[in-house]
Scaffold this active site. Structure first.
Site: not given
Length: 475
Positions: A123, A173, A175, A177, A203-204, A294-295, A327, A379
């Site tokens: 908070n 990755t 594609k 995606k 892909d994420e 993955h971020r 990543h 990436s």
């Protein structure tokens, strides 16, 4: 006078509001080896002194609240309170300060990133006395590090599992995606893997949508892995994204991946949450699965320079929670990442011990003792012309991931993979021979392209592609 009133008076309770700095600003405090230390970039509201702002951060992220409460007398605030122990003005910024806060270790549950973040980045970030607040770095004491499992396996165990040494690992990755059927998706994986890549990746965004349910994708990707392994004699993998709407469903997907015998699964650790990530990491360690992280969503948290949290903090939290890859930006591609800053948190991911180095954004010396390291994943917008720079910047212990830089090859996925593998092998050989990748990179790629038509075609397609924008993430 009632007994209750006498009790409150006896502990010195005095109702009302008092300045935070009277209790929580302690410049004489000497930090303990067991303290969690935090460096906050604080922008106070006009008229709020920096000492009061720093003390407010320490108070509101530990034991304090906006007014005196009589229950303070039932515990030892000196034992449990956070302390703002140092304040530095930020060079070149008006009314902005780095406030250092020390937290006693007893404030935090063992082995819980969730609990640590709920206090430190809770908070207090909405506190009205502050215009903005950013957590720049954390020092995690060894005593707290040892309460975490950390990465399921780590860098050396992964290399041993894959039998791949002396070079970065290569990924891609798939594609587009979203929108491919499971069978076409598996075919794309197979073409990339047989062409020379070590990994392909979900892909994420890919979880279990109507166009491709997770179980179908897992089956066709496993087929691609086994077929490409049989053809190449190399161990292959595909990051099967186990991220799901519930922890139970996530673990169910990881269990199915283990039953298929594949080497690695994947998780979106910020959108999935640290509790889910730690649970998955522990399952992966117990069951021999590598874990790719993955971020997605990180830029919502870390992109603004004066508010939020720097990615180096998220990287440290991931190393505690658990993941074998994460990543990390590319420095040279389409996504954010300034070189010194990026290499600073890459070292925090990989190394056992990292010295304080403000030029790289590292505010505290950090020891990870025996916690395994995490492979950084470069990436986003990279192609064969970037290979020398990537090899030189990230070194062997990294994953270089070319999505469009593989699938965009004019001859197809397998030739795109061949081009990347040839470029990587050429750069590693040149480096091992003592050549300067930074100065001779383009020459090295051109020389290799003479013997590889796939690489020559890739060089022609991407010779003009650049992403030259100033990085936001600077000192």
């Amino acid at each position: 006078m009632s007994p209750q009133t006498e009790t409150k008076a006896s502990v010195g309770f005095k109702a009302g509001v008092k300045d935070y700095r009277l209790t929580y600003y302690t410049p004489e405090y000497e930090t303990l080896d067991t303290d969690i230390l935090a460096a906050f970039r604080v922008t106070p509201q006009p008229g709020v002194p920096p000492e009061e702002a720093g003390a407010a951060v320490a108070a509101e992220s530990s034991t304090g609240t906006w007014t005196s409460v009589w229950t303070d007398g039932l515990t030892s605030l000196d034992r449990y309170k956070g302390r703002c122990y140092n304040i530095e003005p930020v060079a070149g910024e008006e009314n902005q300060y780095i406030c250092y806060v020390a937290y006693p270790l007893d404030l935090f549950e063992e082995g819980s990133v969730t609990n640590m973040f709920t206090s430190i980045v809770g908070n207090v970030f909405g506190f009205k006395a502050l215009r903005a607040l950013r957590l720049e770095d954390l020092r995690i004491p060894v005593a707290y590090v040892k309460t975490f499992q950390g990465p399921p396996h780590g860098i050396q165990v992964e290399r041993d599992k894959l039998n791949k040494y002396g070079r970065p690992l290569l990924g891609c990755t798939i594609k587009p995606k979203l929108g491919l059927s499971a069978k076409n998706y598996g075919r794309a994986c197979y073409e990339c893997l047989r062409g020379g890549l070590d990994f392909t990746k979900d892909d994420e965004n890919v979880n279990s949508q109507p166009f491709m349910r997770w179980r179908d994708r897992f089956l066709f990707c496993a087929e691609a892995i086994y077929k490409s392994q049989a053809e190449t004699g190399e161990i292959k993998g595909h990051y099967l994204n186990a991220t799901a709407g519930t922890c139970e469903e996530m673990i169910k997907r990881a269990v199915f991946a283990r039953e298929l015998g594949v080497p690695i699964v994947m998780h979106d650790y910020l959108t999935g949450g640290f509790t889910a990530n730690t649970s998955l990491s522990q399952y992966c360690r117990d069951n021999g699965l590598l874990l790719h992280i993955h971020r997605a969503m990180h830029a919502v948290i870390d992109r603004q320079k004066n508010h939020g949290m720097h990615f180096r903090v998220l990287a440290k939290a991931l190393r505690l929670s658990g993941g074998d890859h994460i990543h990390s930006g590319t420095v040279v591609g389409k996504l954010e990442g300034e070189r010194d800053i990026t290499l600073g948190f890459v070292d925090l991911l990989r190394d056992d011990y990292t010295e304080k180095d403000r030029s790289r954004g590292i505010f505290f010396t950090q020891s990870w003792v025996s916690t395994p390291g995490v492979l950084p994943v470069a990436s986003g917008g990279i192609h064969v012309w970037h290979m020398p720079a990537l090899t030189e910047i990230f070194g062997d212990d990294s994953v270089l991931q070319f999505g469009g830089g593989t699938l965009g090859h004019p001859w197809g996925n397998a030739p795109g993979a061949v081009a990347n593998r040839v470029a990587l092998e050429a750069c590693v050989q040149a480096r091992n021979e003592g050549r300067d990748l930074a100065r001779e990179g383009n020459t090295i790629i051109r020389e290799a392209a003479k013997w590889s038509p796939e690489l020559a075609a890739a060089c022609e397609v991407w010779k003009e592609i650049k992403f030259e924008f100033p990085a936001m993430d600077t000192i």
